[in-house]
Design an enzyme around this catalytic site. Structure first.
Site, PDB file in Angstrom:
ATOM      1  N   GLU A   1      31.893 -32.103-115.484  1.00  0.00           N
ATOM      2  CA  GLU A   1      31.423 -32.746-116.376  1.00  0.00           C
ATOM      3  C   GLU A   1      31.670 -31.946-117.765  1.00  0.00           C
ATOM      4  O   GLU A   1      31.630 -32.270-118.837  1.00  0.00           O
ATOM      5  CB  GLU A   1      29.833 -33.040-116.177  1.00  0.00           C
ATOM      6  CG  GLU A   1      29.768 -33.720-114.841  1.00  0.00           C
ATOM      7  CD  GLU A   1      30.382 -35.109-114.869  1.00  0.00           C
ATOM      8  OE1 GLU A   1      30.927 -35.805-115.871  1.00  0.00           O
ATOM      9  OE2 GLU A   1      30.874 -35.455-113.880  1.00  0.00           O
TER      10      GLU A   1
ATOM     11  N   GLY B   1      28.288 -39.883-109.517  1.00  0.00           N
ATOM     12  CA  GLY B   1      27.926 -38.524-109.257  1.00  0.00           C
ATOM     13  C   GLY B   1      27.270 -37.941-110.335  1.00  0.00           C
ATOM     14  O   GLY B   1      26.269 -37.169-110.159  1.00  0.00           O
TER      15      GLY B   1
ATOM     16  N   GLU C   1      39.947 -38.754-116.680  1.00  0.00           N
ATOM     17  CA  GLU C   1      39.614 -38.406-115.277  1.00  0.00           C
ATOM     18  C   GLU C   1      40.691 -37.702-114.659  1.00  0.00           C
ATOM     19  O   GLU C   1      40.432 -36.589-113.927  1.00  0.00           O
ATOM     20  CB  GLU C   1      39.169 -39.592-114.757  1.00  0.00           C
ATOM     21  CG  GLU C   1      37.924 -40.469-115.257  1.00  0.00           C
ATOM     22  CD  GLU C   1      36.642 -39.392-115.016  1.00  0.00           C
ATOM     23  OE1 GLU C   1      36.701 -38.322-114.884  1.00  0.00           O
ATOM     24  OE2 GLU C   1      35.918 -39.717-116.189  1.00  0.00           O
TER      25      GLU C   1
HETATM   26  N1  SER Z   1      32.899 -40.282-116.155  1.00  0.00           N
HETATM   27  C1  SER Z   1      31.955 -39.658-114.960  1.00  0.00           C
HETATM   28  C2  SER Z   1      32.832 -38.591-114.363  1.00  0.00           C
HETATM   29  O1  SER Z   1      33.947 -38.765-113.720  1.00  0.00           O
HETATM   30  C3  SER Z   1      32.043 -41.045-114.061  1.00  0.00           C
HETATM   31  O2  SER Z   1      31.725 -40.724-112.686  1.00  0.00           O
HETATM   32  O3  SER Z   1      32.296 -37.713-114.593  1.00  0.00           O
HETATM   33 ZN    ZN Z   2      35.173 -37.232-114.855  1.00  0.00          ZN
END
Ligand code: SER
Ligand code: ZN
Length: 516
Positions: A293, A256, A315
């Site tokens: 992000e 994404g 994550e």
């Molecule tokens: N590290 C990335 C995210 O999760 C991979 O998709 O933002």
């Molecule tokens: Zn991420």
């Protein structure tokens, strides 16, 4: 076919050497890009004795290699380059390598590749090894300087821009980072720009880079970015730490989006939107992914994972943070319903099938297969439970301690949980089971009202069905918020958190004057 080996968490060892700095020069050409790398290395004191230096590399055309300026002949085999301990200095030394790669032939979209005439990168999880020889593992953190040479107008990398001229640009990232956060973009791009002043007064230039003609479809992404930056200051006390923050929209992208330090790269559908074509859901998704992000800058980049088994450390936590942000922006209850629907549809299904796995797995063959709903969404639920269990104040204290203690390091889920145990004075050893046990616990609640005693007995039970490789399940601590209402909806007893940490527990509440 290459043989895939299973990697085990229990086998973790620190890398043989410390990489004090990395200097990279890219001479970009679609079929033959030259990558010149200079690594300042020294033996890692955590790995006593003299150790070989083994670097990762995949699909590289090897051209040269020197140690302190002297040509050496490394052993190149499979996906690695090895220099024997006996041929290496016992103290600091400089390793120079030169390789050639072909971005236009890279259709895996990992490493350096091309999308519509534009160069871009994707290095998480193990793409950097397709760019140059390097210890491509998240616990090797280093300072990167990058020089890009190409006949293209926009040349971007991580960190702050330091110098540029016609056909070249130089970047310096002062923050040590693992290779998976490296990024490079080069092409004919246009910016939608704005600026932001952090709480402590740092002026940050914000740019969203797109193909010519798309500049007027970036306003919502930019607005979301500015709100995310402010929110992380207000809610977590975390400020941005570079002079620029760049986002690039790319049409061909595996994930994404990606949180590369100071240079986020996005699948263009999560950036571009105009009122004529975008739905409300499109806007909500752009806002959430931009926030996600951006929030990685602290939960992922400043503090990263020791190894890929710890993927949920960045994550799960970052999904929890973006869900909280969206809740604050759009209404908590509606956001919560949305998130639970996703959890039930995607993660519960995963947990109920043959691919069920713990949030922190103990082994893997390909880490790429672990970017799952379990690691992301269930990982976020665990953080939410932790907050419910400890309360907002102790949760924030634990987060503060985590940022203070681990800033600039690569760490583990255990170290993260330890911060909350310490900040709250609670024993969280049982809680850790959430990271190790796969499967969705089924919670049952029943109650019996005793009018004569004005008492209510609430019985909570939990049960988890076996999953692949885990036939026996143990009870996990589940915080359950319970409040009592009468049949007119009036509150009989305020909501409180009851912890079910056995298979079955009955709580007796007295002074309940009417049947709830
Ligand atoms: N590290 C990335 C995210 O999760 C991979 O998709 O933002
Ligand atoms: Zn991420």
């Amino acid at each position: 076919m290459t043989e895939q080996k299973t990697v085990y968490l229990a086998d973790y060892q620190p890398f043989s050497h410390i990489v004090d700095s990395v200097d990279l020069t890219f001479r970009l050409a679609p079929a033959a890009t030259r990558v010149i790398a200079r690594l300042a290395l020294r033996p890692n004191p955590e790995r006593p004795g003299r150790n070989d230096l083994r670097l990762d590399g995949e699909g590289l055309t090897h051209l040269s290699c020197t140690v302190d300026g002297q040509p050496v002949t490394p052993q190149i085999e499979g996906h690695s380059l090895t220099l024997a301990a006996k041929d290496l200095p016992d103290g600091p030394f400089t390793l120079d390598t030169e390789v050639e790669i072909a971005p236009d032939a890279n259709t895996a979209l990992e490493g350096l590749y091309m999308s519509n005439g534009m160069y871009c990168t994707q290095c998480e999880a193990e793409g950097f090894r397709k760019i140059t020889w390097y210890p491509d593992r998240p616990d090797v953190m280093s300072r990167f300087k990058v020089r890009i040479e190409a006949d293209l107008p926009i040349l971007l990398s991580n960190g702050n821009p330091t110098a540029q001229g016609k056909g070249w640009a130089e970047w310096d990232d002062p923050w040590p980072k693992p290779a998976y956060l490296f990024a490079l973009v080069a092409g004919d791009l246009r910016a939608h720009s704005a600026d932001f002043t952090t709480a402590s007064g740092r002026k940050v230039a914000l740019n969203i880079w797109v193909r010519p003609g798309d500049e007027d479809r970036c306003a919502y992404a930019m607005d979301s970015l500015i709100r995310s930056m402010r929110w992380d200051e207000q809610v977590y006390g975390r400020e941005y730490d570079l002079d620029v923050f760049n986002i690039v929209a790319v049409d061909d992208f595996n994930m994404g989006a990606m949180e590369n330090k100071g240079l986020n790269i996005f699948n263009s559908r999560y950036v571009l939107a105009s009122p004529e074509t975008a739905t409300d859901d499109d806007y909500a998704r752009i806002e959430a992914i931009i926030a996600h992000e951006y929030f990685h800058n602290w939960t992922g980049n400043r503090i990263t994972c020791r190894d890929w088994f710890q993927l949920c450390l960045k994550e799960g936590l970052t999904v929890f943070r973006d869900q909280s942000f969206s809740g604050d922006m759009r209404g908590e209850a509606v956001q919560r319903i949305k998130d639970v629907r996703v959890l039930r549809a995607r993660q519960f299904a995963e947990d109920a099938g043959p691919l069920a796995h713990p949030v922190r797995p103990a082994s893997f063959m390909k880490i790429e297969n672990f970017y799952t709903a379990t690691i992301y969404e269930k990982g976020a639920e665990i953080i939410r439970m932790l907050k419910t269990l400890l309360g907002a104040e102790a949760f924030r204290k634990g987060m503060d301690l985590y940022f203070e203690r681990w800033d600039g390091h690569a760490t583990t889920v255990e170290a993260f949980i330890d911060c909350f145990a310490e900040a709250s004075g609670r024993d969280l050893s049982g809680f850790f089971g959430w990271y190790e046990q796969a499967g969705t616990p089924r919670l049952n609640v029943s109650s019996v009202y005793d009018a004569a005693a004005a008492a209510l007995d609430i019985t909570l039970t939990q049960e988890t069905a076996p999953t692949t490789g885990q036939p026996e399940k143990r009870p996990l601590p589940i915080p359950v918020a319970i409040g009592l209402l009468d049949d007119s909806g009036a509150e009989l007893r305020a909501t409180e958190v009851v912890v079910l940490d056995e298979a079955r527990r009955t709580v007796r509440w007295t002074g309940v004057e009417r049947e709830p």
